[in-house]
Motif scaffolding. Structure first.
Motif, mmCIF file in Angstrom:
data_model
loop_
_atom_site.group_PDB
_atom_site.id
_atom_site.type_symbol
_atom_site.label_atom_id
_atom_site.label_comp_id
_atom_site.label_asym_id
_atom_site.label_seq_id
_atom_site.Cartn_x
_atom_site.Cartn_y
_atom_site.Cartn_z
ATOM 1 N N ARG A 189 62.374 -8.332 -8.437
ATOM 2 C CA ARG A 189 61.931 -9.527 -9.157
ATOM 3 C C ARG A 189 60.430 -9.732 -9.020
ATOM 4 O O ARG A 189 59.734 -10.023 -10.008
ATOM 5 N N LEU A 190 59.915 -9.576 -7.807
ATOM 6 C CA LEU A 190 58.488 -9.791 -7.578
ATOM 7 C C LEU A 190 57.641 -8.807 -8.374
ATOM 8 O O LEU A 190 56.688 -9.200 -9.071
ATOM 9 N N PHE A 191 57.988 -7.522 -8.315
ATOM 10 C CA PHE A 191 57.181 -6.521 -9.015
ATOM 11 C C PHE A 191 57.391 -6.567 -10.524
ATOM 12 O O PHE A 191 56.491 -6.187 -11.284
ATOM 13 N N THR A 192 58.553 -7.021 -10.978
ATOM 14 C CA THR A 192 58.731 -7.251 -12.415
ATOM 15 C C THR A 192 57.748 -8.301 -12.899
ATOM 16 O O THR A 192 57.124 -8.158 -13.972
ATOM 17 N N LEU A 193 57.585 -9.354 -12.126
ATOM 18 C CA LEU A 193 56.633 -10.408 -12.478
ATOM 19 C C LEU A 193 55.213 -9.851 -12.537
ATOM 20 O O LEU A 193 54.436 -10.175 -13.446
ATOM 21 N N LEU A 194 54.860 -9.000 -11.577
ATOM 22 C CA LEU A 194 53.515 -8.429 -11.551
ATOM 23 C C LEU A 194 53.295 -7.484 -12.730
ATOM 24 O O LEU A 194 52.213 -7.475 -13.343
ATOM 25 N N HIS A 195 54.288 -6.681 -13.063
ATOM 26 C CA HIS A 195 54.164 -5.802 -14.233
ATOM 27 C C HIS A 195 54.007 -6.612 -15.509
ATOM 28 O O HIS A 195 53.355 -6.147 -16.462
ATOM 29 N N ASP A 196 54.573 -7.779 -15.541
ATOM 30 C CA ASP A 196 54.462 -8.640 -16.718
ATOM 31 C C ASP A 196 53.086 -9.288 -16.815
ATOM 32 O O ASP A 196 52.575 -9.495 -17.914
ATOM 33 N N LEU A 197 52.486 -9.587 -15.663
ATOM 34 C CA LEU A 197 51.222 -10.329 -15.648
ATOM 35 C C LEU A 197 49.989 -9.435 -15.615
ATOM 36 O O LEU A 197 48.882 -9.910 -15.870
ATOM 37 N N PHE A 198 50.149 -8.152 -15.287
ATOM 38 C CA PHE A 198 48.999 -7.261 -15.168
ATOM 39 C C PHE A 198 49.203 -6.017 -16.025
ATOM 40 O O PHE A 198 50.329 -5.562 -16.240
ATOM 41 N N ALA A 199 48.091 -5.466 -16.487
ATOM 42 C CA ALA A 199 48.144 -4.266 -17.319
ATOM 43 C C ALA A 199 48.538 -3.044 -16.510
ATOM 44 O O ALA A 199 49.166 -2.110 -17.029
ATOM 45 N N ARG A 200 48.167 -3.028 -15.208
ATOM 46 C CA ARG A 200 48.458 -1.871 -14.370
ATOM 47 C C ARG A 200 48.807 -2.327 -12.957
ATOM 48 O O ARG A 200 48.133 -3.195 -12.408
ATOM 49 N N VAL A 201 49.854 -1.729 -12.385
ATOM 50 C CA VAL A 201 50.254 -2.008 -11.008
ATOM 51 C C VAL A 201 50.290 -0.668 -10.283
ATOM 52 O O VAL A 201 51.117 0.199 -10.598
ATOM 53 N N LYS A 202 49.396 -0.483 -9.324
ATOM 54 C CA LYS A 202 49.229 0.803 -8.650
ATOM 55 C C LYS A 202 49.417 0.649 -7.146
ATOM 56 O O LYS A 202 48.768 -0.187 -6.512
ATOM 57 N N ASP A 203 50.330 1.460 -6.576
ATOM 58 C CA ASP A 203 50.531 1.437 -5.127
ATOM 59 C C ASP A 203 49.546 2.386 -4.452
ATOM 60 O O ASP A 203 49.199 3.433 -4.998
ATOM 61 N N VAL A 204 49.110 2.010 -3.241
ATOM 62 C CA VAL A 204 48.200 2.833 -2.444
ATOM 63 C C VAL A 204 48.777 2.930 -1.037
ATOM 64 O O VAL A 204 48.674 1.988 -0.252
ATOM 65 N N LYS A 205 49.406 4.063 -0.723
ATOM 66 C CA LYS A 205 49.967 4.300 0.606
ATOM 67 C C LYS A 205 49.086 5.309 1.318
ATOM 68 O O LYS A 205 48.985 6.459 0.909
ATOM 69 N N SER A 206 48.464 4.881 2.400
ATOM 70 C CA SER A 206 47.502 5.713 3.101
ATOM 71 C C SER A 206 48.192 6.784 3.943
ATOM 72 O O SER A 206 49.277 6.582 4.473
ATOM 73 N N ASP A 207 47.518 7.928 4.075
ATOM 74 C CA ASP A 207 47.982 8.979 4.966
ATOM 75 C C ASP A 207 47.507 8.756 6.397
ATOM 76 O O ASP A 207 47.921 9.471 7.304
ATOM 77 N N TYR A 208 46.632 7.776 6.612
ATOM 78 C CA TYR A 208 46.041 7.642 7.935
ATOM 79 C C TYR A 208 45.874 6.209 8.390
ATOM 80 O O TYR A 208 45.753 5.957 9.573
ATOM 81 N N PHE A 209 45.880 5.229 7.518
ATOM 82 C CA PHE A 209 45.862 3.837 7.933
ATOM 83 C C PHE A 209 47.295 3.309 7.892
ATOM 84 O O PHE A 209 47.882 3.180 6.821
ATOM 85 N N ASN A 210 47.871 3.002 9.049
ATOM 86 C CA ASN A 210 49.248 2.516 9.110
ATOM 87 C C ASN A 210 50.218 3.486 8.443
ATOM 88 O O ASN A 210 51.181 3.078 7.795
ATOM 89 N N ALA A 211 49.953 4.762 8.613
ATOM 90 C CA ALA A 211 50.766 5.767 7.923
ATOM 91 C C ALA A 211 52.213 5.763 8.399
ATOM 92 O O ALA A 211 53.112 6.114 7.642
ATOM 93 N N LEU A 212 52.443 5.375 9.650
ATOM 94 C CA LEU A 212 53.797 5.384 10.191
ATOM 95 C C LEU A 212 54.541 4.088 9.936
ATOM 96 O O LEU A 212 55.740 4.007 10.206
ATOM 97 N N GLN A 213 53.856 3.093 9.447
ATOM 98 C CA GLN A 213 54.480 1.794 9.236
ATOM 99 C C GLN A 213 54.984 1.657 7.804
ATOM 100 O O GLN A 213 54.668 2.458 6.928
#
Length: 518
Positions: A203-227
């Motif tokens: 539900r939350l990300f559906t709302l964001l896709h509706d309100l923004f032209a682009r929704v991009k995830d950024v998962k780091s390989d080294y900052f909090n990579a294990l979390q």
């Protein structure tokens, strides 16, 4: 007489314990600063320095949960940034120290749970960062939080996230950018908590896709990579749609529901129900793919970390050993390990009377500890000496058959004795990492050379993992440049991330047009 001595000893131990906690909290605050600074560098890199996403003539930003100031510091160094606003929790109720001072940055102290849309100093902004953390005592700075509490952790986490969206989107200009941190760890399909969390996430990300032209995830390989946490950058804000759909009212109602409900079981909460009216299978599938991708990256990093840890455990680097003497008998090995762990991963603490060897996993961790203690950042008495075990006038090694332990026969000294006054270790930034991020490896700033090939070029010693290269290259590569230096203990603020394993790490940025000096 005995009772008096016991009372004095207990008071002394309590004072030492408090000093250790203070030192650990301050160091973790510094690590948070560097982490946030590095994450913003990643976001800039993924989005090509935000070209075409912010006005070249100047942009403003709002940083909610801004302390210790890593995100804001990075943005203020962008020559296009004209002004920044930050909101942070006061230290008197558990907030973290704010390490940023700038004439173009305006800091507002307050609890986000209690601030209303009209209470913010910021007006219209082009970028909004939502990275505040729901505190409990164990996650608050100095283990003290006296702010608003909710019925459960899930009540609090979702309430705070929705409140940040409510406040931030009201200030965001058309076409603006929303950056926030989110957590996802997949569980078994029969797990009720996972089912509930996935429903709320869709539900939350559906709302964001509706309100923004682009929704991009950024998962780091080294900052909090294990979390389980990752960052999301939403660009191209559709302001008119936000107003037409009365999303501010939707967010406000859901926030009030979470903080006032009498439902104790989080799995019974119904959040953002109205969003189901605009949900589609296509968007649900896109969101699910994103979550699967984030989880796979976390598992890969976790497996890589376990492999490197096994390699580290099989061998000790003698250069990563710190010698401390004399150490009070009242300090046990567990307390010593906890004290030194703020500088990196402590593999073992060995004691021989008043002399102690602390074996770190990496040379950089040991160097960080020696440097900090040489600068007086220690609860030890002034007559306590600390140096690299290989730097002093006496080196302790273990015999081939006796192994590790407290047996005096296990230690084999050579060279002149320790009592001949070993020279304190002199911190050498050429051999380790200085505060500007320069190191022994070639990182990304050096043309994506050896660092990129031997561990993705930006792996850090916080998590001791990431990339495909060997363990040493992962720890020794860095970007050129660096996060700005700052002085501990300025004024109060709020942390914006889970506690991280502490170590001596400086995270830097590569040069790009968006980061020219003003």
């Amino acid at each position: 007489m005995y009772d008096e001595r016991a009372a004095q000893s207990a008071q002394a131990q309590a004072a030492i314990s408090q000093q250790y906690k203070q030192l650990n909290a301050e160091y973790e605050t510094e690590i948070h600063f560097q982490k946030c600074y590095g994450v913003m560098d990643e976001i800039y890199e993924v989005h090509e320095d935000l070209r075409g996403l912010v006005p070249e003539t100047g942009f403003k930003f709002l940083d909610l949960g801004c302390a210790p100031g890593g995100f804001s510091s990075y943005l203020l160094e962008d020559h296009r940034c004209s002004m920044g606003f930050g909101v942070t929790l006061p230290s008197t109720i558990g907030g973290f120290p704010m390490r940023l001072r700038s004439q173009n940055f305006f800091l507002q102290q307050g609890d986000l749970f209690e601030l209303g849309p009209t209470d913010l100093m910021a007006k219209e902004v082009h970028i909004c960062i939502c990275d505040a953390q729901y505190f409990r005592n164990e996650t608050a700075w100095d283990d003290k939080y006296t702010g608003v509490r909710c019925r459960s952790k899930q009540h609090g986490v979702w309430a705070l996230l929705i409140k940040q969206f409510w406040l931030g989107l009201l200030r965001l200009q058309p076409g603006g950018i929303l950056i926030f941190r989110f957590g996802w760890r997949d569980g078994p399909p029969e797990d009720l908590a996972t089912v509930w969390y996935k429903k709320c996430t869709l539900r939350l990300f559906t709302l964001l896709h509706d309100l923004f032209a682009r929704v991009k995830d950024v998962k780091s390989d080294y900052f909090n990579a294990l979390q389980s946490s990752f960052y999301v950058c939403c660009s191209g804000f559709r302001k008119k749609r936000f107003e037409d759909r009365e999303v501010a009212k939707l967010l406000g109602n859901n926030f009030n529901y979470l903080v006032t409900t009498k439902i104790n079981d989080a799995n019974s909460l119904e959040l953002l129900q109205l969003v189901d009216k605009i949900r589609t299978q296509e968007v649900d599938d896109e969101i699910s793919k994103m979550l699967d991708r984030v989880e796979k990256l976390r598992l890969i990093n976790e497996q890589s970390r376990q492999r490197h840890k096994r390699e580290e455990d099989r061998r000790d680097d003698p250069r990563a050993t710190v010698l401390v003497a004399p150490v009070p008998e009242s300090l046990n090995n567990e307390e010593l390990s906890t004290m030194f762990s703020v500088y990196g991963r402590v593999k073992r603490v060995d004691r021989n009377g008043h002399k102690v060897l602390v074996q770190f996993a990496l040379l950089e961790h040991a160097s960080a500890a020696v440097h900090a203690f040489s600068q007086g950042q220690s609860s030890f008495a002034k007559d306590v000496r600390i140096c690299h075990a290989t730097e002093g006038d006496r080196i302790w090694v273990h015999g081939p058959t006796t192994g590790y332990g407290n047996d005096p026969q296990a230690w084999t000294p050579y060279a002149p004795s320790w009592e001949s006054a070993a020279q304190p270790y002199q911190y050498d930034s050429a051999n380790t990492f200085d505060r500007k991020g320069n190191g022994t490896g070639n990182g990304k700033g050096n043309g994506k050379g050896n660092g990129k090939g031997n561990g993705k070029g930006k792996a850090d010693s916080l998590q001791c993992m990431g990339g495909q290269g060997n363990s040493e290259s992962l720890q020794r590569t860095r970007l050129n440049g660096g996060a700005p230096e700052f002085t501990p203990g300025m004024n109060a603020g709020a942390s914006s991330e889970e506690q991280m394993p502490a170590a001596n790490a400086s995270f830097a940025k590569s040069s790009h047009p968006g980061k020219q000096k003003k």
